[in-house]
Design a protein around this motif. Structure first.
Motif, PDB file in Angstrom:
ATOM      1  N   PRO A 719      14.026  -5.938  -4.798  1.00 35.96           N
ATOM      2  CA  PRO A 719      13.721  -5.003  -3.704  1.00 35.96           C
ATOM      3  C   PRO A 719      12.262  -5.130  -3.279  1.00 35.96           C
ATOM      4  O   PRO A 719      11.457  -5.785  -3.934  1.00 35.96           O
ATOM      5  CB  PRO A 719      13.998  -3.643  -4.341  1.00 35.96           C
ATOM      6  CG  PRO A 719      13.686  -3.852  -5.788  1.00 35.96           C
ATOM      7  CD  PRO A 719      14.115  -5.258  -6.108  1.00 35.96           C
ATOM      8  N   ALA A 720      11.952  -4.491  -2.187  1.00 37.47           N
ATOM      9  CA  ALA A 720      10.564  -4.446  -1.733  1.00 37.47           C
ATOM     10  C   ALA A 720       9.734  -3.600  -2.684  1.00 37.47           C
ATOM     11  O   ALA A 720      10.260  -2.760  -3.423  1.00 37.47           O
ATOM     12  CB  ALA A 720      10.500  -3.872  -0.324  1.00 37.47           C
ATOM     13  N   CYS A 721       8.435  -3.824  -2.678  1.00 38.30           N
ATOM     14  CA  CYS A 721       7.544  -2.984  -3.474  1.00 38.30           C
ATOM     15  C   CYS A 721       7.581  -1.569  -2.903  1.00 38.30           C
ATOM     16  O   CYS A 721       7.616  -1.377  -1.674  1.00 38.30           O
ATOM     17  CB  CYS A 721       6.125  -3.540  -3.462  1.00 38.30           C
ATOM     18  SG  CYS A 721       5.969  -5.117  -4.345  1.00 38.30           S
ATOM     19  N   GLU A 722       7.525  -0.587  -3.766  1.00 41.70           N
ATOM     20  CA  GLU A 722       7.714   0.800  -3.358  1.00 41.70           C
ATOM     21  C   GLU A 722       6.436   1.388  -2.771  1.00 41.70           C
ATOM     22  O   GLU A 722       5.330   0.903  -3.004  1.00 41.70           O
ATOM     23  CB  GLU A 722       8.159   1.630  -4.566  1.00 41.70           C
ATOM     24  CG  GLU A 722       9.452   1.124  -5.211  1.00 41.70           C
ATOM     25  CD  GLU A 722       9.732   1.815  -6.532  1.00 41.70           C
ATOM     26  OE1 GLU A 722       8.794   2.477  -7.047  1.00 41.70           O
ATOM     27  OE2 GLU A 722      10.855   1.683  -7.042  1.00 41.70           O
ATOM     28  N   GLY A 723       6.622   2.475  -2.045  1.00 37.55           N
ATOM     29  CA  GLY A 723       5.485   3.242  -1.551  1.00 37.55           C
ATOM     30  C   GLY A 723       4.997   2.768  -0.196  1.00 37.55           C
ATOM     31  O   GLY A 723       5.415   1.748   0.337  1.00 37.55           O
ATOM     32  N   GLU A 724       4.115   3.581   0.367  1.00 35.30           N
ATOM     33  CA  GLU A 724       3.505   3.270   1.659  1.00 35.30           C
ATOM     34  C   GLU A 724       2.280   2.382   1.405  1.00 35.30           C
ATOM     35  O   GLU A 724       1.248   2.835   0.911  1.00 35.30           O
ATOM     36  CB  GLU A 724       3.095   4.563   2.365  1.00 35.30           C
ATOM     37  CG  GLU A 724       4.261   5.443   2.781  1.00 35.30           C
ATOM     38  CD  GLU A 724       5.125   4.781   3.838  1.00 35.30           C
ATOM     39  OE1 GLU A 724       4.552   4.002   4.650  1.00 35.30           O
ATOM     40  OE2 GLU A 724       6.343   5.022   3.859  1.00 35.30           O
ATOM     41  N   LEU A 725       2.421   1.123   1.730  1.00 34.21           N
ATOM     42  CA  LEU A 725       1.337   0.156   1.503  1.00 34.21           C
ATOM     43  C   LEU A 725       0.805  -0.341   2.836  1.00 34.21           C
ATOM     44  O   LEU A 725       1.572  -0.630   3.772  1.00 34.21           O
ATOM     45  CB  LEU A 725       1.846  -1.034   0.678  1.00 34.21           C
ATOM     46  CG  LEU A 725       2.348  -0.727  -0.746  1.00 34.21           C
ATOM     47  CD1 LEU A 725       2.989  -1.968  -1.360  1.00 34.21           C
ATOM     48  CD2 LEU A 725       1.197  -0.236  -1.610  1.00 34.21           C
ATOM     49  N   SER A 726      -0.502  -0.456   2.915  1.00 33.58           N
ATOM     50  CA  SER A 726      -1.117  -1.015   4.121  1.00 33.58           C
ATOM     51  C   SER A 726      -0.982  -2.546   4.098  1.00 33.58           C
ATOM     52  O   SER A 726      -0.629  -3.145   3.078  1.00 33.58           O
ATOM     53  CB  SER A 726      -2.594  -0.636   4.187  1.00 33.58           C
ATOM     54  OG  SER A 726      -3.319  -1.236   3.121  1.00 33.58           O
TER      55      SER A 726
END
Length: 743
Positions: A719-726
């Protein structure tokens, strides 16, 4: 055997020993001449316009007292580069760099010196420029060799194209007295060529080893030249051809009474050997070192020399043959015999003169880039050659007219400008062969001028880029101070120098890996293991930087315990720093080549009329042949264009523009941020699933934009890395994830 010949001919020429000059020049110097450096250089590098002979080229570094403190040689990856590793910790002061490159194209050697300063400039210290004068001994053997080659080519061609049609008998041969004189001419030419080759070997050995003739002979230095240089390779091949030529002459004359057809066939084939001998001279001439399409320069120079060889060699052979040939003849028979050969020879030479002039202009423009180049030693030597050639063209033109009354009648107005007695005298001279003898005398003088020109260095172009400072930067990373440089800092082969110190002392107990990245194109090189040149200095080289623009270099310092310290640098690679050993043709070059091809086609077409008549071609078949040629040419042009387009498409498919460009330099700070983000937001990635292993195994070929998409949207079962990342945080993760890549 060769040694005895060299001993025999060495003493008369010992006094001709002179400083050597070369036909190449320095394109780029690091450090630049008379530059003042704030810190000592780690390497000295000098790029030349031509490849060098590694065995005979050297570079030395002297301190202010004159003592040699370091020496270098030709770079193993670039034969046009002289490089030297400077000792660490050079003190402030002046340093002298001695250069002695031996150019592979023509075997010439220069000796010059340059100066640089560390700290502050020191007065009273200067380098010495290279000598740009010709070497008299070289001019002598080149003149002798050219004369011999011209005779070997011109005399047999005169035999088959002029003498046989004009004087041949029913048996298909020439009168015995004429054949004997031609044989003597050819034997003398081969002997002269062997003599010139021996002197050439002696002189080249003297130049390569900076030795006198006695040293060359007593120490067998000439043997080293024979087996260790391009000059030696060409010399051996040329000598074998001359021996083969002598054998053919012997066979031809020995079997002439029994097998006249065999003898005639050998004489008709001898011009091919002469052409090959002249071609070997071109391989070790100015043309071989041309910066403008060297292969084409050699071809045009070869064509130019072949025309001159037929004109001079044929004229000289004809001059030597005429006395015995005409001796038994008197009155009208004598005049008719002379006129027959003179007309045929003039008819063959005249159309070739225009071709020789155009090819000569093209050859000159290989070396004259700006009008200022005309003021060089080479320009003055060329001027002398032109002064010698001009009277030849005038005499040849006059003889061409005088031998053709109908042409002279049409030129009454022009000839009326000359006094009657002068016109009558020159016409009689042309008819008697006196003009031919005068032409040969002028040709001999012109041949010396040509040889002197060949021994004179070509002008160093005023348009050469100025020496520039190599991009360099220093940074402190952990316990290490890293100084990195990209030399010279342009597209092409570069040297990557990295100086690493720890607590002020050279770090010689680490391994250094280097990678080059072009972020805008998504291209990265393989990891280079830098070679430890000396304590603290690690060197790598390669052609990874293939175009100007922004590039990154990653430097991983691996300690003995396996700990990795990352340094990273951003470079702005400039086209002005590229080493350009070739230059594109301009409109004048293209126009001259088109004119050259047109003249050559016209001459071949004129000679092809007999062949067309023999083929009994009708207008319809001729039109069909022209159409087939046009279609074939169109297919070749279209095919070449298609291949070029396919290549461009292949490059675009292999390296398409990245969808996202990495904007974060993968330095130590980015790796630290990326590791923290990876452990906090990419928990699933930290397992040992098959998809994770597959992704890690693809790191060496995966582009950054692909990894960016994986971090943002996942890949296969990851899966994609979690959280809101810039965007910057995702790039930090990509930079850190690449540390899993094996080197």
């Amino acid at each position: 055997m060769i040694r005895r010949f060299i001993v025999l001919f060495a003493l008369p020429f010992a006094v001709w020993l002179a400083p050597a000059a070369a036909h190449g020049y320095v394109l780029r110097a690091i450090p630049a001449d008379r530059s003042t450096l704030e810190r000592p250089p780690t390497r000295l590098q000098y790029w030349f316009s031509e490849d060098l002979e590694p065995r005979f080229s050297e570079i030395n570094l002297r301190d202010q007292s004159g003592a040699i403190i370091a020496s270098g040689s030709v770079d193993s990856q670039n034969r046009a580069l002289l490089a030297l590793r400077a000792p660490p910790g050079l003190a402030d002061g002046a340093y002298i760099v001695e250069l002695r490159p031996a150019f592979a194209s023509d075997g010439h050697v220069i000796a010059e010196s340059r100066v640089f300063f560390v700290g502050e400039e020191v007065g009273g210290v200067a380098g010495q420029a290279a000598d740009d004068r010709a070497i008299p001994l070289e001019a002598l053997w080149r003149a002798a060799l050219n004369l011999a080659n011209f005779l070997i080519f011109g005399a047999p061609l005169l035999y088959s194209a002029v003498l046989l049609p004009a004087w041949g008998n029913a048996a298909g041969g020439l009168p015995a007295r004429v054949q004997r004189r031609l044989r003597d001419c050819l034997i003398g030419a081969v002997a002269l060529a062997i003599f010139a080759n021996l002197i050439a070997l002696l002189q080249q050995s003297m130049v390569f080893f900076n030795a006198d003739p006695a040293q060359v002979i007593s120490q067998n230095l000439w043997e080293v030249v024979l087996i260790g240089s391009r000059f030696g390779d060409v010399w051996i091949f040329r000598l074998l051809l001359l021996i083969f030529s002598a054998l053919l002459i012997f066979v031809s004359e020995y079997y002439r009474p029994l097998l006249p057809r065999l003898s005639n066939g050998i004489w008709r084939g001898m011009p091919w050997l002469g052409a090959l001998l002249i071609g070997l001279t071109m391989v070790t001439s100015h043309a071989a070192g041309s910066t403008l399409m060297p292969w084409l320069a050699i071809t045009v120079d070869w064509l130019h020399a072949l025309i001159a060889a037929f004109w001079l060699g044929g004229a000289l052979a004809l001059t030597l043959v005429l006395p015995p040939a005409l001796a038994p003849l008197e009155g009208e028979r004598r005049r008719s015999a002379l006129r027959a050969v003179m007309l045929r020879f003039s008819r063959l030479v005249t159309p070739l003169v225009a071709l020789m002039i155009v090819s000569g202009i093209y050859n000159a423009l290989n070396y004259f880039v700006t009008p200022a180049d005309l003021g060089s030693s080479y320009g003055r030597s060329l001027g002398i050659k032109l002064l010698m050639i001009t009277p030849l063209l005038i005499l040849g033109g006059w003889q061409h007219v005088a031998l053709r009354p109908q042409l002279a009648e049409r030129m009454k107005l022009a000839s009326a400008l000359l006094p009657h007695w002068l016109r009558a005298g020159m016409n009689r001279a042309a008819a008697s062969g006196l003009v031919l003898r005068l032409e040969v005398a002028l040709m001999a003088a012109a041949l010396i001028a040509v040889a002197w020109l060949s021994a004179t260095p070509v002008p160093e172009p005023a348009s050469l880029p100025a020496d520039i400072d190599a991009p360099q930067l220093s940074q402190t990373v952990g316990d290490f101070t890293v100084t990195a440089a990209v030399i010279p800092g342009g597209p092409g082969v570069n040297t990557y120098d990295t100086v690493i110190s720890r607590a002020g002392a050279p770090a010689d107990d680490v391994s250094v890996y280097l990678q080059l990245i072009n972020p805008s194109r998504g291209i990265r090189s393989q990891w280079h293991l830098a070679e430890q040149a000396e304590a603290g200095l690690y060197v790598a080289a390669g052609d990874d930087i293939d175009e100007a623009g922004g590039w990154w270099s990653l430097i991983d310092i691996v300690a003995e315990n396996g700990a990795v310290t990352r340094a990273a640098a951003a470079w702005q690679i400039s086209d002005s720093a590229a080493i350009q050993q070739t230059r594109p043709p301009n409109i004048i070059h293209v126009a001259l080549l088109l004119l050259l091809f047109a003249l050559l086609a016209a001459i071949l077409r004129a000679r092809a009329k007999g062949l067309i008549r023999a083929l009994n071609m009708t207008p319809a078949s001729g039109l069909l042949a022209l159409g087939a040629l046009a279609i074939s040419a169109g297919v070749m042009v279209f095919g070449a264009a298609m291949i070029g387009e396919r290549q461009r498409q292949y490059e675009a498919t292999l390296h398409p523009p990245p969808e996202q460009v990495n904007t974060v330099l993968p330095d130590g700070a980015s790796l630290a941020r990326g590791e923290a983000l990876y452990r906090a937001h990419c928990l699933v990635w930290q397992g040992q699933s098959a998809d994770f292993r597959a992704l890690r195994n693809r790191l060496s070929s995966a582009r950054d934009d692909f990894l960016y998409r994986v971090v943002r949207g996942g890949w296969r079962g990851l899966p994609a890395c979690e959280g809101e990342l810039s965007a910057e945080e995702r790039w930090d993760i990509v930079n850190y994830f690449r540390t899993f890549e094996g080197r």
